[in-house]
Every structure is written in structure tokens, then in C-alpha cells.
Design a protein around this motif. Structure first.
Motif, short mmCIF file in Angstrom:
data_model
loop_
_atom_site.label_atom_id
_atom_site.label_comp_id
_atom_site.label_asym_id
_atom_site.label_seq_id
_atom_site.Cartn_x
_atom_site.Cartn_y
_atom_site.Cartn_z
N GLY A 65 0.80 -1.22 0.00
CA GLY A 65 0.00 0.00 0.00
C GLY A 65 0.83 1.27 0.00
N HIS A 66 2.00 1.21 0.61
CA HIS A 66 2.86 2.40 0.62
C HIS A 66 3.37 2.69 -0.79
CE1 HIS A 66 3.10 3.32 4.89
NE2 HIS A 66 3.29 2.04 5.17
N LYS A 67 3.61 3.95 -1.05
CA LYS A 67 4.08 4.38 -2.37
C LYS A 67 5.59 4.59 -2.42
CE LYS A 67 -0.33 6.57 -3.51
NZ LYS A 67 -1.02 7.83 -3.88
N GLN A 68 6.22 4.56 -1.25
CA GLN A 68 7.67 4.69 -1.19
C GLN A 68 8.21 3.71 -0.14
OE1 GLN A 68 9.32 8.68 -1.09
NE2 GLN A 68 7.61 9.51 -2.29
N ALA A 69 9.51 3.77 0.11
CA ALA A 69 10.18 2.80 0.97
C ALA A 69 9.63 2.81 2.39
CB ALA A 69 11.68 3.08 0.99
N VAL A 70 9.46 1.61 2.95
CA VAL A 70 9.09 1.46 4.35
C VAL A 70 10.36 1.56 5.18
CG1 VAL A 70 8.07 -0.07 6.07
CG2 VAL A 70 7.14 -0.01 3.74
N ILE A 71 10.39 2.48 6.14
CA ILE A 71 11.63 2.73 6.89
C ILE A 71 11.50 2.47 8.38
CG2 ILE A 71 12.52 4.40 5.22
CD1 ILE A 71 11.51 6.62 7.06
N ALA A 72 10.28 2.29 8.88
CA ALA A 72 10.11 2.02 10.31
C ALA A 72 8.82 1.24 10.50
CB ALA A 72 10.07 3.32 11.11
N LEU A 73 8.78 0.45 11.57
CA LEU A 73 7.57 -0.30 11.89
C LEU A 73 7.56 -0.63 13.37
CD1 LEU A 73 8.65 -3.48 12.20
CD2 LEU A 73 8.61 -3.37 9.72
N THR A 74 6.36 -0.93 13.85
CA THR A 74 6.17 -1.37 15.23
C THR A 74 4.95 -2.26 15.27
OG1 THR A 74 5.97 -0.63 17.54
CG2 THR A 74 4.74 0.61 15.88
N SER A 75 4.82 -3.03 16.32
CA SER A 75 3.68 -3.93 16.43
C SER A 75 3.30 -4.08 17.90
CB SER A 75 4.02 -5.31 15.84
OG SER A 75 5.08 -5.91 16.57
N LEU A 76 2.07 -4.51 18.12
CA LEU A 76 1.57 -4.77 19.46
C LEU A 76 0.78 -6.07 19.39
CD1 LEU A 76 1.58 -3.54 22.28
CD2 LEU A 76 -0.63 -2.52 21.77
N ARG A 77 1.28 -7.05 20.05
CA ARG A 77 0.64 -8.37 19.99
C ARG A 77 -0.29 -8.54 21.17
NH1 ARG A 77 3.63 -13.94 18.43
NH2 ARG A 77 1.79 -15.25 18.29
N THR A 78 -1.57 -8.75 20.90
CA THR A 78 -2.57 -8.91 21.97
C THR A 78 -3.10 -10.33 22.03
OG1 THR A 78 -4.37 -8.28 20.49
CG2 THR A 78 -3.26 -6.51 21.68
N ARG A 79 -2.67 -11.17 21.13
CA ARG A 79 -3.27 -12.51 21.03
C ARG A 79 -3.01 -13.34 22.28
NH1 ARG A 79 -5.50 -14.48 17.10
NH2 ARG A 79 -4.73 -12.81 15.79
N HIS A 80 -1.84 -13.20 22.89
CA HIS A 80 -1.51 -14.03 24.04
C HIS A 80 -1.46 -13.20 25.33
CE1 HIS A 80 -0.77 -17.36 21.42
NE2 HIS A 80 0.11 -16.67 20.72
N VAL A 81 -2.11 -12.05 25.33
CA VAL A 81 -2.17 -11.23 26.53
C VAL A 81 -3.47 -11.55 27.28
CG1 VAL A 81 -2.35 -8.88 27.40
CG2 VAL A 81 -0.80 -9.40 25.53
N GLU A 82 -3.36 -11.73 28.58
CA GLU A 82 -4.54 -12.04 29.36
C GLU A 82 -5.36 -10.79 29.60
OE1 GLU A 82 -3.60 -14.06 32.91
OE2 GLU A 82 -2.92 -15.89 31.92
N LEU A 83 -6.62 -10.84 29.26
CA LEU A 83 -7.56 -9.76 29.49
C LEU A 83 -8.57 -10.23 30.53
CD1 LEU A 83 -8.18 -8.54 25.86
CD2 LEU A 83 -6.54 -7.69 27.51
N ASN A 84 -8.61 -9.51 31.68
CA ASN A 84 -9.54 -9.87 32.76
C ASN A 84 -9.35 -11.33 33.18
OD1 ASN A 84 -10.70 -7.28 32.67
ND2 ASN A 84 -12.02 -7.91 30.97
N ASN A 85 -8.06 -11.73 33.28
CA ASN A 85 -7.68 -13.07 33.73
C ASN A 85 -8.12 -14.18 32.79
OD1 ASN A 85 -6.48 -12.03 36.11
ND2 ASN A 85 -8.50 -11.91 37.09
N GLU A 86 -8.49 -13.86 31.59
CA GLU A 86 -8.86 -14.87 30.61
C GLU A 86 -7.99 -14.72 29.38
OE1 GLU A 86 -12.98 -14.66 29.76
OE2 GLU A 86 -13.63 -15.19 31.77
#
Length: 937
Positions: A65-86
């Protein structure tokens, strides 16, 4: 950081341009194994990679989707984070990418299966011309200490020298503002909350950590961070202004959800005043705004007006969360600390956080240092625990550094492709440098083995260095042969650090080689006793046969070498080193003057070149060398040089190809050329390093002329006393020069003469050529996506379509089409034996085959075998060829192969039928493949 030193496990192929950034998608558990990562490239895409059940890394999704070079990225993984002890199994991971097109793209990612993911671009944020160069993302703290998927903060470091803060903003898709729990009626996205100022140059890195207070509700006893509250989010920002700033994100205690609906209808000024009131309320309950020299000041006595003044310079307030369902939160962010200690750009910042006082920050800088920071409980300020790296020199410093999981190891990487590894060792927990990866940082142009058995490998690169690699063998009590356990191939020396891009090289003896670069001079280098000793200790083991050619040559070597500050020529130090014009003939070793005068002249010469005594230079080099393991980067760059033995002149343009005869008597060189007079081959006698001369006139003979454009490769034929010299060229032709008789050489000085010039041998440039080990055939590889097999005139076969006439060898006996341009070829050093394939009594018989390695422009390496159908020495032309195997794409190069070279073997070697193939590529790597092939002596 693998203690087993196993080398490359897999190459991830997919990007078509340079990879600018890589991040692991971590689940936040320090004991887990990272099995997913994201990469951004100049090809305008980002890719998600993950480890499947088969143990292979696969590309599970492409973010386009970007029209020029990708130079930085970050992520946040929530799949294995416990929410309300579940356990949360339905949440989608968030990924944010930044490109030079001035946009941020927010992606939602969910797992489909073991090999595929689903990604969707859910938001595009336009930041304009002042694009982001660094990103970071984290959950914000809440009073309940529970993770809220709506309390997420995204920070960007932009070229406007500001840190911009974005938070999740939840809006209804309809105009109805009544509460509705239906998620489909909500619209989530990042909205800009505020900007942080302070840095005076570009922001290079951003890193989050969450403060964990283990004091059961009490404040930490460390005065440096006693104002931090459990759950506070700390942001470290590094910059080219040489400083690191720490920012603290805190929830405003006492903020109530019933104010949120009022905030929706307020003006910006009214919102700011409301936040001031809430912050004043929280401060009256004991919270403080930390930072600066007044961090210990009690703000509880301040009124709202005074607080407003302090806020305008110290803290920024913002609101985040779900407006629709009353889950919003008020937060403040304030400058907590400024760390000053680096003298150059600070390029990275990385946290290590085990709770309370165990929090540490790792920074890497262009000032050649890596620093470990921690909050000192005694002084009440952040201070440096360790400063790692080098002092002095001309290296450009570090690009980044990372912790190991246990915080006992640090891995840093530099501008020139170097890795540096430190571990905490000993009772005093001192940081000690250890062996790690090394390599080139530009295209590898040539690889060549030590000629007497491939005891080590040399590579040359456009990064202007030549490097030597050898197997590192550690002592092992179980090894009956006293050869030790091999810990992989490592760089053990850097003979040449030049001022020009290096192109080619050839060994004259095991300890002497010639090299060509983007200059008109061919240089001759000779090893040192320090190198020979290091090679023996680390790789070869205890001395064995006294008749070993390596051992015989060591006695005449100089002890070391040094590079003058204003010179390109490495100078010999100690031993039998001779200064130019000192009275000792460098070639013969004969002394023309008295020995004492000779030594005095030599020592004086070295003193003038190095501005210090030769003994001092040698002691400096010796002090930095290690005998128990391969040299570290600092020693490689300074103390493993080879002295320059001689220079060869004569070419009008940059050197492009060199070769040395198998008997080591003649060196052939060529340069770049655009016409016939510039595209000749010059010969040098390696005993005198002079060109052949006409006995009648005493003048040097001219070059061997046949081509009209640059000669790309020179190869002497094996066996038969180097009878033929083969050359291939950009003019699509090859030429064969034949060695003259001794009588002709004595009367004319002509050592080789043109035997045949094959015009238009290929339709495009011929990049490489190689002789078979027995000298009966040779191969040419071209950009026209083909290789051609040709017969040697001396061993022209009587059978076949070519007939028995003396012209048959001028036609190819086989043409093999390949899927991409051919850029490198090399024949295996022996016949390989394969099953005959016939039935009956011949089923168990072995037939002899040639084996040919072919390197392509796309990085693939193919192994071809002839189909001779013979159990004895071949008597028929190898006209039929088949694909034997292909190097696993996961282990192959990702860019053009510039050179292939089989390790030379002898009848007493390879008991396990393993051959070694070295390759050099435009992807800046040198690779050594162990290939199991059945050999036939």
C-alpha cells in the motif's frame, strides 16, 4: 549469539530491495521463543514471517500500500495477553508501518493457519513531508492494572524533531450517541493527542517499557525513580542531538467516566482546563509530576493556577479510550530525565526490565560506544554502569544494540556490517568481548581458497577489504587426532584494508597473493608470522609434517604489518622485513651492505613511516591479538594486516581480473577496456615481478591482445604445465593462449601466444569460465542464460559430431539453457561417482561424472553433472548434462552470484565424501556449503 556458532540457519527470500527494518512480534513473555517477525523494505512493502510446524520460516503475509520505501515499523501483539484473567483468542494484532511517502499505515492481523495470515489496512494517517523515522507502540496503564484494548498509545519520531503521540479514539459510525454494546457500530482508529518537543535533531529510536513495582504498593526505595508508580509507561527517545530523553506516561488518578460525555461537547480550551482540574485532584492525593532538577518538589501545596504554569512546561495531558462506552482515560506525559554521555549520534535505545531497581537502558552511538544506564539509588540520578566499544580509530560507530533475554549478553551492530558481542563473565560480572559474526558490508566480488588444500578462504569486496576465514577448532579431549572440535568458520585476518574497491585476487603461494582494485596498480601481499601462528593455533592444530609447504614458508615472513596514517601501503614490521632502498633485495633476500647498517636503515624507515619505533608498533599489535579464539573486530581492523610486498604497473585503467599459473611462476592481469589496445593481458614473472622482455632489445613485451572490451575472467589450465591461458570478455568472445616452447621463450621472451579467438561465442556478456580438473574441457557462462562446454585442444575427443579433425575443439560440445543469466561457474576438483543406472550386473557399477556449479543472477546455485556412462577415465565427450541438485533457496543468496570456488582436495582428503563450495554475492555475504558427493580419485 548461539554458543554453537552454527552460522546461517535460513535466508528469508521475498523482498526485492534493501530491507530497512526488522522487528520480532513478541508476546511480551521473556521466557517464550520469538517465532514471528516483521520486515520493511525499500520495495514499498512489509512482510510477516513466522516459523511453521516443519521448522521453516515462511512469509505469511505481505503488507502492500505504501508508495515509497518502508523505513520504520512497530507492532503490538494482543493474542496471548490475558484480558480480565482470561486468555484472549479473538483479538487481532496491530502493526504500524511508516514510509517516506509521508504516511503511517495501521494494519490488523489475524492468523489463518500455520503458513498464512490475514492482514487488513484499517487506517492511513497522513503526516506530510515531515515523515516518521521511528515508531513505538504500547498499552497505557489503567488504575485497575488491567490491559484495555482501547488504551493503546502510538508514538512517532518525525523529521520535524518532535515526538507525536497518537491514541485510540473510539467513535460511533452513526450519529446516535446512545450507548450500544454492538462492536459493529463502533469505529476504532488512532487520533493525534499531542506532540513532545525537546530534541534538537532527528529522533532515531523510540522504546517503551512498563514500570513494575514489587514493593506491595509502597514506593520504590530507589530515589532516582521513587516518583514512578506501578504501571507507569516509560518511553526512551534517542536522537542525533546526542541525548536520550525519558518520558513518563501516567493515568490521572480520580478521572471519572461521567466526565467523558461532557468532554465530547467541550471546546479544546475547556478540555484542557478540565484535565488541569483532574490532574490537580490527583496531585493532591500524592501523585507528582516527575522530571528535571525539581523532581523532588512537593506539588501538593500548589493551587490550580500554579499547576497550570508548571504543566505548560513539564507535562502534557491527553484523553484516550472509548467515548461511546464510558471507558475513556485521562493521562499525562512528562519529561522525566535527560541522559547525556555520548559524543555522537545516539542511534538506538533498548530497555531491560525485571522490575523495580532492575530496570536498565541500553544505548548505541556513532561515537563507537555502547552504554548501559541504570537509576542509581545512592546518587538519585541515572548513571552509566558500563561503556563498551572502542576508543580512538576511524570506525563509524554503532547503528544499534540489543539485550539478550537474561540481560547477560549484549549484541551490537555497526555501520560497516560488524557485530559485537559482550557477555557478563567472572565473579565481578565484567563485560567481556566474545567471538561473533563478521563479514563484508558491500558486494563480494571474489572468493578464493588457499591453493595447497584449501586450509583457509579469502574474499574481496567493494567495501575495500579482503578477509580470510578458517575453521576454528577448539581443543577436545575426545579427539584422538588432536584436531579439536570445529566451531564453524570465522574471520581470522583482514590482510588488506584499501582506499579503492577491491575486485579480484589470486594466490601465488599459500602465504602470498596478488590483488586488483579500482586502480591501475596490481599489489602483491605477503603474510606475517603473527598470522601464520594464529592460523596454526586456531585452525590447523599442532605442527605436523615438517615438509608442509606452509611451515617451510613461515621462516621468511615478516613478523607483522602496520598501515601509515597517510598511506595506502601496509608496511612490514619486524622479522626479515625490508625497507625499499635499504640495501636488501626484497626478491632474493641478498644483502648488499653490512648487516648492521641494513638493520639500522630498516628500523629508521619503519620509525619514519609509523612515527614510533618498530618494536613499539609490534608490541601494540601483539597486545591486541588473542590466541584462544578468533580475533575480535577491533583486532581484525588493526592488527591482522599483511605487508605489501610489491606493486605491478603497466595497465592504463582499473584492474578487473587476475590469475596465477598453477606452478606459481606467472601472473596474468587485465584491466577495464573499451578498445583492443586497453583490453590486453599482461604477464609478470613472480620471481622478479617484471614483465617478459625481448632479449634482443631488452624492452618489456606488450600485452597479449585478442579482445575489444573488458576481460572478465582469466583461467590457467590445470595439468600439462599450465599449457593454456583462457580469457573471456564482455565482447561475448573467449580466447585461448598457448604456452610457447622453452626455445621460443628464450629467443623471443614470449611466454604465451594466441592460439584461437572465438568471436560471438555467446549472445551476451561472458561473465565467467572454468577448466575441468583434468583440463580436458572448459565451460563459459553468459548473460544470455546459457553455459557452453568446450573441448581442450590437447584432449580433443575423436568421437562425437565434431569429428576427429584438429578444428573440432573450436565448437561447443554442449549448450545448456538455464532460467536466468549465468554469472559464475566452477568445476568440482575431482570426478564424482554415481550409480550407473543400468540393469543386470551393471546396476551396482559406478560411473564417473564431471560436476559443475553454476551461479545465477537471481542468487540461485545449481549443480550439474555430466552423463558419461563410463566406469573408467572418460573417452567420450560429455555432451549430455543433467541437474544434479540445487542449493536450498533458504540457504542460497538473494542477489547476483559473483564468484563460485570449490575447495581444492587431494587423494587423502574428504573421507566423508564432502566437498566445500564457497560463493560470493551482491547480497554482501560469503557462504561455504558442505556438499555430500561421492568422490573418485
Amino acid at each position: 549469539m548461539d554458543p554453537g556458532y552454527k552460522g546461517i540457519s535460513q535466508t528469508l527470500r521475498g523482498h526485492t530491495e534493501r530491507v530497512n527494518c526488522v522487528r520480532f512480534l513478541s508476546n511480551g513473555d521473556s521466557n517464550s521463543i520469538d517465532t514471528e517477525l516483521i520486515s520493511g523494505s525499500a520495495d514499498k512493502t512489509a512482510r510477516i514471517w513466522k516459523l511453521n510446524k516443519e521448522g521453516k520460516w515462511v512469509c505469511s503475509a505481505v503488507l502492500e500500500g505504501h508508495k515509497q520505501a518502508v523505513i520504520a515499523l512497530t507492532s503490538l501483539r494482543t493474542r496471548h495477553v490475558e484480558l480480565n484473567n482470561e486468555q484472549n483468542t479473538n483479538e487481532k494484532d496491530l502493526i504500524v508501518t511508516a514510509a517516506t511517502d509521508g504516511t503511517l499505515r495501521v494494519w490488523s492481523r489475524s492468523i489463518i493457519d500455520d503458513n498464512k495470515d490475514s492482514v487488513e489496512c484499517v487506517q492511513v494517517i497522513d503526516v506530510g513531508a515531515k515523515y516518521a523515522t521511528s515508531l513505538a507502540m504500547s498499552f497505557l496503564s489503567t488504575p485497575s492494572k488491567q490491559i484495555d484494548r482501547h488504551q493503546i498509545v502510538l508514538v512517532t519520531g518525525n523529521t520535524d524533531l518532535k515526538i507525536h503521540i497518537y491514541v485510540i479514539s473510539v467513535k460511533r459510525k452513526s450519529q446516535d450517541l446512545e450507548k450500544n454494546d454492538d462492536e459493529s457500530t463502533l469505529e476504532l482508529g488512532f487520533a493525534k493527542a499531542t506532540s513532545l518537543t525537546g530534541h534538537e535533531d532527528w529522533i532515531t529510536d523510540l522504546s517503551f517499557t512498563t514500570f513494575k513495582n514489587t514493593q506491595d504498593g509502597a514506593s520504590t526505595k530507589n530515589q532516582s525513580i521513587s516518583h514512578w508508580r506501578d504501571g507507569d509507561v516509560i518511553l526512551a527517545s534517542s536522537s542525533q542531538d546526542r541525548y536520550i530523553r525519558l518520558w513518563r506516561f501516567s493515568p490521572v488518578i480520580g478521572s471519572s467516566s461521567n466526565k467523558e460525555s461532557e468532554l465530547l461537547t467541550m471546546s479544546d480550551d475547556q478540555k484542557a482546563q478540565s484535565l488541569m482540574d483532574s490532574l490537580a485532584e490527583s496531585l493532591s492525593k500524592g501523585a507528582r509530576i516527575g522530571g528535571g532538577e525539581d523532581s523532588s518538589r512537593d506539588y501538593c501545596t500548589l493551587d490550580v493556577a500554579a499547576l497550570s504554569t508548571q504543566l505548560s512546561t513539564r507535562a502534557y495531558a491527553f484523553f484516550s479510550g472509548d467515548h461511546a462506552n464510558g471507558k475513556g482515560m485521562q493521562h499525562t506525559v512528562s519529561l522525566d530525565t535527560i541522559l547525556a554521555g555520548h559524543d555522537g549520534w545516539v542511534n538506538s535505545a533498548s530497555w531491560q526490565n525485571f522490575g523495580d531497581d532492575s530496570i536498565k537502558l541500553l544505548t548505541a552511538s556513532a561515537d563507537q560506544s555502547v552504554m548501559v544506564w541504570y537509576p542509581d539509588a545512592d546518587t538519585g540520578v541515572w548513571t552509566s554502569e558500563a561503556r563498551l566499544g572502542s576508543v580512538g580509530g576511524d570506525t563509524p560507530g554503532f547503528l544499534g544494540a540489543q539485550w539478550d533475554r537474561d540481560a547477560l549478553s549484549i549484541l551490537a551492530h555497526g555501520y560497516q556490517g560488524t557485530f559485537h558481542l559482550w557477555r557478563k563473565t567472572g565473579e565481578d560480572s565484567a563485560w567481556t568481548g566474545e567471538v561473533t559474526l563478521s563479514g563484508h558490508f558491500d558486494s563480494v566480488q571474489d572468493v578464493l581458497w588457499e591453493p595447497t588444500g584449501g586450509k583457509y578462504l579469502m574474499s574481496l569486496s567493494l567495501d575495500q577489504t579482503s578477509r580470510i576465514y578458517a575453521p576454528w577448532r577448539t581443543p577436545s579431549a575426545q579427539d584422538k587426532n588432536n584436531e579439536g572440535r570445529c566451531c564453524g568458520w570465522h574471520e581470522i585476518a583482514r590482510p588488506q584494508i584499501h582506499g579503492y574497491d577491491l575486485r579480484c585476487a589470486a594466490f601465488v603461494t599459500p602465504f602470498k597473493y596478488i590483488s586488483g582494485a579500482d586502480e591501475k596498480v596490481v599489489r602483491v601481499f605477503e603474510a606475517t608470522k603473527n598470522y601464520a601462528s594464529s592460523l596454526q593455533t586456531l585452525s590447523l592444530g599442532p605442527p605436523g609434517d615438517t615438509n608442509d609447504p606452509l611451515a617451510a614458508e613461515v621462516d621468511s615472513l615478516p613478523k607483522g604489518a602496520s598501515l601509515p596514517a597517510l598511506g595506502l601501503s601496509n608496511k612490514a614490521v619486524g622479522g626479515d622485513a625490508a625497507a625499499p632502498g635499504s640495501g636488501q633485495d626484497q626478491h632474493s633476500g641478498d644483502s648488499k651492505n653490512d648487516g648492521d647498517a641494513e638493520d639500522a636503515d630498516n628500523i629508521d624507515y619503519i620509525r619514519r613511516q609509523n612515527h614510533m619505533d618498530a618494536e613499539i608498533v609490534d608490541s601494540i599489535h601483539q597486545s591486541s591479538l588473542h590466541e584462544s579464539h578468533p580475533q575480535l573486530e577491533e583486532a581484525l581492523a588493526r592488527s591482522t594486516l599483511w605487508p605489501e610486498f610489491d606493486k605491478l604497473y603497466g595497465h592504463p585503467y582499473e584492474i578487473f581480473s587476475v590469475a596465477v599459473s598453477n606452478d606459481g611462476e606467472w601472473a596474468a592481469t587485465s584491466c577495464k577496456g573499451a578498445k583492443e589496445s586497453h583490453s590486453g593481458i599482461r604477464l609478470y614473472n613472480t620471481k622478479t615481478w617484471k614483465q617478459p622482455v625481448d632479449p634482443s632489445s631488452g624492452t618489456a613485451l606488450g600485452p597479449l591482445v585478442a579482445h575489444s572490451l573488458t576481460i572478465t575472467r582469466l583461467r590457467f589450465s590445470p595439468n600439462s604445465g599450465d599449457r593454456y591461458l583462457l580469457s573471456v570478455s564482455r565482447d561475448r568472445s573467449w580466447s585461448l593462449f598457448e604456452k610457447t616452447s622453452q626455445d621460443v621463450y628464450a629467443s623471443t621472451g614470449l611466454r604465451y601466444k594466441l592460439l584461437w579467438h572465438e568471436e560471438k561465442a555467446h549472445a551476451r556478456i561472458i561473465w565467467d569460465a572454468s577448466w575441468s580438473h583434468d583440463g580436458q574441457i572448459f565451460v563459459t557462462g553468459s548473460r544470455d542464460k546459457s553455459i557452453k562446454i568446450w573441448q581442450s585442444p590437447q584432449h580433443c575427443y575423436a568421437a562425437g559430431e565434431g569429428g576427429s579433425g584438429d578444428q573440432a575443439w573450436r565448437k561447443p560440445i554442449a549448450t545448456i539453457k538455464l532460467p536466468d543469466a549465468v554469472t559464475a561457474v566452477d568445476f568440482a576438483p575431482q570426478f564424482i561417482s554415481t550409480p550407473n543406472g543400468g540393469g543386470g550386473s551393471d546396476a551396482s557399477a559406478k560411473k564417473l561424472d564431471y560436476c559443475l556449479a553454476v551461479g545465477l543472477e537471481n542468487g540461485r546455485i545449481l549443480l550439474l553433472a555430466s552423463d558419461l556412462k563410463s566406469t573408467e577415465s572418460p573417452s567420450a565427450a560429455p555432451t549430455a548434462w543433467r541437474l544434479l541438485t540445487e542449493i536450498d533457496p533458504g540457504l542460497a543468496h538473494v542477489s547476483m552470484i559473483n564468484r563460485l570456488s570449490w575447495r581444492p582436495v587431494s587423494a587423502s582428503e574428504t573421507p566423508e565424501n564432502k566437498y566445500y563450495l564457497a560463493s560470493g554475492s551482491d547480497d554482501q555475504t560469503v557462504r561455504i556449503y558442505s556438499i555430500p558427493l561421492q568422490q573418485q580419485h
